[in-house]
Write an enzyme that holds these catalytic residues in place. Structure first.
Site, PDB file in Angstrom:
ATOM      1  N   LEU A 240       0.833  -1.105   0.045  1.00  0.00           N
ATOM      2  CA  LEU A 240       0.080   0.160   0.088  1.00  0.00           C
ATOM      3  C   LEU A 240       1.070   1.347   0.218  1.00  0.00           C
ATOM      4  O   LEU A 240       1.933   1.320   0.796  1.00  0.00           O
ATOM      5  CB  LEU A 240      -0.989  -0.196   1.218  1.00  0.00           C
ATOM      6  CG  LEU A 240      -1.732  -1.312   1.462  1.00  0.00           C
ATOM      7  CD1 LEU A 240      -2.978  -1.205   2.409  1.00  0.00           C
ATOM      8  CD2 LEU A 240      -2.578  -1.349   0.065  1.00  0.00           C
ATOM      9  N   HIS A 241       0.226   2.302  -0.928  1.00  0.00           N
ATOM     10  CA  HIS A 241       1.075   3.495  -0.836  1.00  0.00           C
ATOM     11  C   HIS A 241       0.281   4.764  -0.959  1.00  0.00           C
ATOM     12  O   HIS A 241      -0.792   4.486  -0.707  1.00  0.00           O
ATOM     13  CB  HIS A 241       1.853   3.433  -2.220  1.00  0.00           C
ATOM     14  CG  HIS A 241       1.425   3.033  -3.324  1.00  0.00           C
ATOM     15  ND1 HIS A 241       0.211   3.899  -3.862  1.00  0.00           N
ATOM     16  CD2 HIS A 241       1.359   2.011  -4.322  1.00  0.00           C
ATOM     17  CE1 HIS A 241      -0.310   3.073  -5.028  1.00  0.00           C
ATOM     18  NE2 HIS A 241       0.561   2.118  -5.350  1.00  0.00           N
TER      19      HIS A 241
ATOM     20  N   LYS B  92      -5.513   5.980 -12.025  1.00  0.00           N
ATOM     21  CA  LYS B  92      -4.360   5.477 -12.671  1.00  0.00           C
ATOM     22  C   LYS B  92      -4.159   4.212 -13.608  1.00  0.00           C
ATOM     23  O   LYS B  92      -3.863   4.154 -14.583  1.00  0.00           O
ATOM     24  CB  LYS B  92      -3.186   5.080 -11.446  1.00  0.00           C
ATOM     25  CG  LYS B  92      -2.403   4.199 -11.612  1.00  0.00           C
ATOM     26  CD  LYS B  92      -1.093   4.469 -11.952  1.00  0.00           C
ATOM     27  CE  LYS B  92       0.048   3.593 -12.082  1.00  0.00           C
ATOM     28  NZ  LYS B  92      -0.256   2.258 -12.147  1.00  0.00           N
ATOM     29  N   ASP B  93      -5.467   3.299 -13.347  1.00  0.00           N
ATOM     30  CA  ASP B  93      -5.678   2.181 -14.004  1.00  0.00           C
ATOM     31  C   ASP B  93      -6.720   2.546 -14.846  1.00  0.00           C
ATOM     32  O   ASP B  93      -8.080   2.007 -14.645  1.00  0.00           O
ATOM     33  CB  ASP B  93      -5.796   0.982 -13.124  1.00  0.00           C
ATOM     34  CG  ASP B  93      -4.537   0.816 -12.550  1.00  0.00           C
ATOM     35  OD1 ASP B  93      -3.509   0.416 -12.960  1.00  0.00           O
ATOM     36  OD2 ASP B  93      -4.227   1.080 -11.232  1.00  0.00           O
TER      37      ASP B  93
ATOM     38  N   GLY C  17      -1.333   6.186  -3.448  1.00  0.00           N
ATOM     39  CA  GLY C  17      -2.475   6.070  -4.244  1.00  0.00           C
ATOM     40  C   GLY C  17      -3.238   5.296  -3.610  1.00  0.00           C
ATOM     41  O   GLY C  17      -4.722   5.951  -3.760  1.00  0.00           O
ATOM     42  N   HIS C  18      -3.059   4.264  -2.876  1.00  0.00           N
ATOM     43  CA  HIS C  18      -4.214   3.408  -2.166  1.00  0.00           C
ATOM     44  C   HIS C  18      -4.733   4.496  -0.890  1.00  0.00           C
ATOM     45  O   HIS C  18      -5.982   4.253  -0.825  1.00  0.00           O
ATOM     46  CB  HIS C  18      -3.625   2.204  -1.670  1.00  0.00           C
ATOM     47  CG  HIS C  18      -3.125   1.272  -2.639  1.00  0.00           C
ATOM     48  ND1 HIS C  18      -1.370   0.830  -2.572  1.00  0.00           N
ATOM     49  CD2 HIS C  18      -3.556   0.454  -3.491  1.00  0.00           C
ATOM     50  CE1 HIS C  18      -1.333  -0.058  -3.625  1.00  0.00           C
ATOM     51  NE2 HIS C  18      -2.709  -0.260  -4.220  1.00  0.00           N
TER      52      HIS C  18
HETATM   53  P1  AMP Z   1      -3.483  -2.171  -6.996  1.00  0.00           P
HETATM   54  O1  AMP Z   1      -3.213  -2.690  -5.607  1.00  0.00           O
HETATM   55  O2  AMP Z   1      -2.332  -1.732  -7.932  1.00  0.00           O
HETATM   56  O3  AMP Z   1      -4.439  -3.402  -7.920  1.00  0.00           O
HETATM   57  O4  AMP Z   1      -4.476  -1.016  -6.910  1.00  0.00           O
HETATM   58  C1  AMP Z   1      -5.536  -0.888  -6.194  1.00  0.00           C
HETATM   59  C2  AMP Z   1      -6.284   0.523  -6.473  1.00  0.00           C
HETATM   60  O5  AMP Z   1      -5.416   1.540  -6.209  1.00  0.00           O
HETATM   61  C3  AMP Z   1      -6.566   0.549  -7.798  1.00  0.00           C
HETATM   62  O6  AMP Z   1      -7.915   0.767  -8.033  1.00  0.00           O
HETATM   63  C4  AMP Z   1      -5.567   1.331  -8.473  1.00  0.00           C
HETATM   64  O7  AMP Z   1      -6.140   2.003  -9.695  1.00  0.00           O
HETATM   65  C5  AMP Z   1      -5.561   2.461  -7.189  1.00  0.00           C
HETATM   66  N1  AMP Z   1      -4.205   3.043  -7.525  1.00  0.00           N
HETATM   67  C6  AMP Z   1      -2.932   2.452  -7.409  1.00  0.00           C
HETATM   68  N2  AMP Z   1      -2.154   3.402  -7.806  1.00  0.00           N
HETATM   69  C7  AMP Z   1      -2.572   4.594  -7.814  1.00  0.00           C
HETATM   70  C8  AMP Z   1      -2.622   6.078  -7.762  1.00  0.00           C
HETATM   71  N3  AMP Z   1      -1.249   6.259  -8.161  1.00  0.00           N
HETATM   72  N4  AMP Z   1      -3.430   6.974  -7.937  1.00  0.00           N
HETATM   73  C9  AMP Z   1      -4.698   6.655  -7.544  1.00  0.00           C
HETATM   74  N5  AMP Z   1      -5.060   5.429  -7.477  1.00  0.00           N
HETATM   75  C10 AMP Z   1      -4.109   4.476  -7.594  1.00  0.00           C
END
Ligand code: AMP
Length: 280
Positions: A33-34, A150-151, A36-37
């Site tokens: 988790l970062h 982002k996605d 963005g999450h």
């Molecule tokens: P992931 O863990 O990569 O599957 O991402 C989980 C959620 O976090 C997804 O809806 C991603 O689009 C969102 N996410 C990942 N990186 C970012 C970011 N930099 N800014 C905004 N949302 C993000």
């Protein structure tokens, strides 16, 4: 914060919340988790009575040559982030909990959403995301589920999924969170060497150049894409898979550049594949 690992326990908790009339917000993630999450979690916290977050690295969405085995995993750090951002229920299921056996009924994403951009480069990826998102939405039963811009193709696919199959959940899109130099925050940024990290800024610089061309009056999609591609082509070891101006809902190619369209790119920086996009 309560941590649950079983689907039955999760369901019981969200059923009880719904019966109380509570609004349930859901943030699905793959962990590591970062910021963005965290933006998704903060928004969910502000808009709901109960916040559920999941951490599940879904094997269905990884191709055989992709990074499933090496994808970053840090359970304790993830739990600390979830707790700090006010998550009520953390769902961290094991692989067998979600998929006791590989599912024999799966969703398939078709049309431009399935066949363009990420589609041909990552065969089966969006199908795997659609299938797990459908299952997680059933398990959690949220009023609202939060996804990152982002996605963008994934977001458009999830919107279409709930529309096409009459899921009762509202999908909330959250803006892309970036590092100070513009690089979109991503779990995969951890794979970059210092030199690659520097080169990776080319993605956002390229997208910004494309958007600037649009703002300067260019309306030919090829001209907007070329302005972006020129930046990527100027950086060594940055190999674009695509640069494309598309409709934000269907991902069909833009016929003429218009506000609201998505300028998207994916590029390999060394061995790491990064994606990013901006909205015109
Ligand atoms: P992931 O863990 O990569 O599957 O991402 C989980 C959620 O976090 C997804 O809806 C991603 O689009 C969102 N996410 C990942 N990186 C970012 C970011 N930099 N800014 C905004 N949302 C993000």
């Amino acid at each position: 914060m309560r941590e649950v690992a079983s689907s039955a326990e999760l369901r019981a908790a969200t059923d009880a919340a719904r019966q109380r009339g509570a609004g349930v917000g859901f943030v699905p993630t793959m962990g590591a988790l970062h910021a963005g999450h965290r933006a998704l979690l903060v928004r969910a916290r502000a808009e709901n009575d109960l916040v559920v977050a999941s951490v599940f690295i879904n094997p269905l969405q990884f191709g055989p040559a992709e990074d499933l085995a090496s994808y970053p995993r840090d359970r304790e750090a993830d739990l600390a982030v979830l707790a700090a951002d006010g998550t009520d229920l953390a769902f961290l299921p094991g692989e067998r909990e979600v998929w006791p056996a590989p599912p024999e009924v799966r969703l398939r994403v078709t049309g431009s959403l399935g066949d363009r951009l990420e589609g041909p480069v990552r065969p089966g990826h969006l199908d795997g995301v659609a299938t797990v998102v459908a299952k997680l939405l059933h398990l959690v039963g949220p009023s609202r589920a939060y996804f990152g811009q982002k996605d963008a193709q994934q977001l458009a696919m999830v919107r279409r999924l709930v529309d096409d199959l009459a899921f009762p959940n509202e999908i909330v899109a959250c803006p892309t969170v970036r590092e100070p130099d513009g690089l979109a925050v991503s779990s995969r940024n951890a794979y970059l060497s210092a030199t690659e990290r520097e080169r990776a800024t080319a993605l956002y610089r390229a997208l910004s150049a494309g958007r600037a061309a649009f703002l300067a009056g260019r309306r030919d999609p090829a001209a907007v894409e070329a302005a972006a591609r020129e930046v990527l082509d100027g950086v060594p070891e940055v190999k674009p898979d695509y640069v494309a101006l598309v409709d934000p809902a269907t991902f069909e190619p833009a016929k003429q550049a218009e506000p609201g369209q998505v300028l998207a790119t994916a590029a390999r920086v060394g061995r790491t594949r990064l994606i990013d996009n901006v909205i015109l």
